[in-house]
Design an enzyme around this catalytic site. Structure first.
Site, PDB file in Angstrom:
ATOM      1  N   HIS A 133       0.850  -1.195   0.000  1.00  0.00           N
ATOM      2  CA  HIS A 133       0.000   0.000   0.000  1.00  0.00           C
ATOM      3  C   HIS A 133       0.882   1.240   0.000  1.00  0.00           C
ATOM      4  CE1 HIS A 133      -0.276   0.798   4.664  1.00  0.00           C
ATOM      5  NE2 HIS A 133       0.898   0.346   4.327  1.00  0.00           N
TER       6      HIS A 133
ATOM      7  N   CYS B 265       5.757   6.161   4.788  1.00  0.00           N
ATOM      8  CA  CYS B 265       4.650   5.334   4.282  1.00  0.00           C
ATOM      9  C   CYS B 265       3.896   5.974   3.120  1.00  0.00           C
ATOM     10  CB  CYS B 265       3.690   4.976   5.406  1.00  0.00           C
ATOM     11  SG  CYS B 265       4.444   3.858   6.602  1.00  0.00           S
TER      12      CYS B 265
ATOM     13  N   HIS C 271       4.966   0.373  -0.328  1.00  0.00           N
ATOM     14  CA  HIS C 271       5.693  -0.597   0.491  1.00  0.00           C
ATOM     15  C   HIS C 271       4.724  -1.702   0.890  1.00  0.00           C
ATOM     16  CE1 HIS C 271       3.680   1.992   3.386  1.00  0.00           C
ATOM     17  NE2 HIS C 271       3.823   1.033   4.283  1.00  0.00           N
TER      18      HIS C 271
ATOM     19  N   HIS D 105       3.562  -5.133   3.743  1.00  0.00           N
ATOM     20  CA  HIS D 105       3.578  -5.691   5.091  1.00  0.00           C
ATOM     21  C   HIS D 105       3.184  -7.157   5.044  1.00  0.00           C
ATOM     22  CE1 HIS D 105       3.924  -1.755   6.995  1.00  0.00           C
ATOM     23  NE2 HIS D 105       2.977  -1.327   6.177  1.00  0.00           N
TER      24      HIS D 105
ATOM     25  N   HIS E 216      -0.759 -10.545  -1.777  1.00  0.00           N
ATOM     26  CA  HIS E 216       0.100 -10.116  -2.885  1.00  0.00           C
ATOM     27  C   HIS E 216      -0.603  -9.122  -3.819  1.00  0.00           C
ATOM     28  CE1 HIS E 216       2.611 -13.320  -1.349  1.00  0.00           C
ATOM     29  NE2 HIS E 216       3.612 -12.694  -1.950  1.00  0.00           N
TER      30      HIS E 216
ATOM     31  N   GLU F 260       0.146  -5.068  11.518  1.00  0.00           N
ATOM     32  CA  GLU F 260       0.877  -4.601  10.343  1.00  0.00           C
ATOM     33  C   GLU F 260       2.373  -4.914  10.454  1.00  0.00           C
ATOM     34  OE1 GLU F 260      -0.235  -0.709   8.369  1.00  0.00           O
ATOM     35  OE2 GLU F 260       1.709  -0.168   9.219  1.00  0.00           O
TER      36      GLU F 260
END
Length: 149
Positions: free
Chosen positions: A16, A25, A29, A31, A75, A136
């Protein structure tokens, strides 16, 4: 017989970016998310029922969460479709990338609210969604509780 809470945990990888954010952020990137789903119900007491003693079969809960959350989000990259990130999303989709366009900033807080609605809509009427915990990172998570909503 009393009410019982059961929890099933899930993992998925999602990317996201937070449009307009003032930190790292804002960049795309990902998680390794961990989602804990807790429901409440009364164990089945009908001795002729194949699921005697269960609140809900863990396999049935897994099917719901897998279809609504894990399979679509694993993914994938999630973007707020109401921001200029829509252009990046379109570019990625044009290159056959898995993209989710949300009506919200894709923070853990907003994602867990979205997930609660999706899971709630699929649960049997005898089962109540108690809480969700969306982790997260190893030290950061958002929680949703039915009692708060």
């Amino acid at each position: 017989m009393g009410k019982i809470r059961i929890t099933k945990q899930f993992t998925f990888e999602t990317g996201h970016a937070l449009y307009g954010y003032d930190g790292k952020c804002r960049n795309v990137h990902g998680h390794s998310y961990k989602l804990s789903v807790t429901v409440i119900g009364t164990p089945i007491s009908d001795t002729s029922h194949v699921k005697l003693g269960m609140v809900i079969d863990f396999g049935d809960l897994k099917k719901i969460v897998k279809e609504e959350i894990v399979d679509p989000y694993d993914h994938a990259t999630i973007f707020n479709k109401n921001t200029p990130h829509i252009e990046l999303a379109k570019e990625l989709m044009g290159r056959d990338h898995k993209v989710i366009l949300a009506d919200y900033q894709p923070t853990s807080e907003n994602m867990v609210i979205d997930f609660a609605g999706k899971i709630n809509a699929r649960l049997p009427k005898t089962i109540v969604l108690h809480s969700l915990k969306l982790q997260e990172t190893a030290t950061s998570f958002a929680e949703w509780y039915a009692a708060d909503n």
